[in-house]
Motif scaffolding. Structure first.
Motif, mmCIF file in Angstrom:
data_model
loop_
_atom_site.group_PDB
_atom_site.id
_atom_site.type_symbol
_atom_site.label_atom_id
_atom_site.label_comp_id
_atom_site.label_asym_id
_atom_site.label_seq_id
_atom_site.Cartn_x
_atom_site.Cartn_y
_atom_site.Cartn_z
ATOM 1 N N SER A 75 25.140 68.925 31.206
ATOM 2 C CA SER A 75 25.864 69.820 32.103
ATOM 3 C C SER A 75 26.126 69.047 33.387
ATOM 4 C CB SER A 75 25.096 71.118 32.394
ATOM 5 O OG SER A 75 24.037 70.894 33.276
ATOM 6 N N THR A 76 27.074 69.520 34.144
ATOM 7 C CA THR A 76 27.406 68.872 35.413
ATOM 8 C C THR A 76 26.778 69.709 36.519
ATOM 9 O OG1 THR A 76 29.480 68.106 34.442
ATOM 10 C CG2 THR A 76 29.296 67.988 36.842
ATOM 11 N N HIS A 77 25.628 69.259 37.002
ATOM 12 C CA HIS A 77 24.840 70.052 37.944
ATOM 13 C C HIS A 77 25.610 70.373 39.225
ATOM 14 C CE1 HIS A 77 21.371 69.717 35.373
ATOM 15 N NE2 HIS A 77 21.614 68.421 35.271
ATOM 16 N N ASP A 78 26.342 69.386 39.779
ATOM 17 C CA ASP A 78 27.028 69.672 41.041
ATOM 18 C C ASP A 78 28.209 70.609 40.872
ATOM 19 O OD1 ASP A 78 27.266 67.074 39.887
ATOM 20 O OD2 ASP A 78 28.520 66.360 41.502
ATOM 21 N N ALA A 79 28.692 70.802 39.636
ATOM 22 C CA ALA A 79 29.781 71.755 39.395
ATOM 23 C C ALA A 79 29.232 73.107 38.958
ATOM 24 C CB ALA A 79 30.737 71.220 38.335
ATOM 25 N N GLY A 80 27.961 73.160 38.631
ATOM 26 C CA GLY A 80 27.345 74.420 38.222
ATOM 27 C C GLY A 80 27.707 74.855 36.816
ATOM 28 N N GLY A 81 27.973 73.889 35.931
ATOM 29 C CA GLY A 81 28.298 74.247 34.549
ATOM 30 C C GLY A 81 28.850 73.062 33.793
ATOM 31 N N LEU A 82 29.543 73.369 32.722
ATOM 32 C CA LEU A 82 30.130 72.340 31.862
ATOM 33 C C LEU A 82 31.494 71.918 32.385
ATOM 34 C CD1 LEU A 82 29.180 73.944 28.443
ATOM 35 C CD2 LEU A 82 28.143 71.921 29.509
ATOM 36 N N THR A 83 31.726 70.599 32.375
ATOM 37 C CA THR A 83 33.004 70.054 32.842
ATOM 38 C C THR A 83 33.520 69.026 31.829
ATOM 39 O OG1 THR A 83 32.077 68.174 34.043
ATOM 40 C CG2 THR A 83 32.246 70.283 35.256
ATOM 41 N N GLN A 84 34.671 68.477 32.148
ATOM 42 C CA GLN A 84 35.257 67.435 31.300
ATOM 43 C C GLN A 84 34.323 66.227 31.192
ATOM 44 O OE1 GLN A 84 38.013 67.844 29.483
ATOM 45 N NE2 GLN A 84 37.676 65.824 28.584
#
Length: 100
Positions: A75-84
């Motif tokens: 997961s992308t922690h700094d985006a708060g969820g799943l990203t590309q």
């Protein structure tokens, strides 16, 4: 960075296919997979190959290794969820696992 929509998540999960008799799933908002290898050395070689991709992508997995098993969460922690970024790393991981 934008988080993925449910449609994007579903499209990825449908397209990536089976990897070493396992499939990517979403659990607790993370892409997850559990992979088994023939030995500890094979699992470690896989993790080494993934580490090179993770460094190149500047995106790193949460993982756990016991003997021939590697459990992975993305997961992308700094985006708060799943990203590309998670899709890109999951695809690299899948490629490494298929080649191991």
């Amino acid at each position: 960075m934008k988080t993925l929509t449910q449609a994007q998540i579903d499209a990825f999960l449908g397209a990536v296919g089976e990897v070493r008799s396992s499939r990517w799933q979403v659990s607790d908002g993370k892409f997850t997979i559990s992979l088994r290898f023939g030995s500890f050395a094979e699992a470690f070689a896989f993790m080494t190959a993934v580490a090179a991709h993770a460094e190149r992508l500047d995106h790193h997995p949460e993982w756990f290794n016991v003997y021939n098993r590697v459990d992975i969460q993305l997961s992308t922690h700094d985006a708060g969820g799943l990203t590309q970024k998670d899709i890109e790393l999951a695809l690299a991981i899948s490629q490494c696992a298929r080649g191991a």
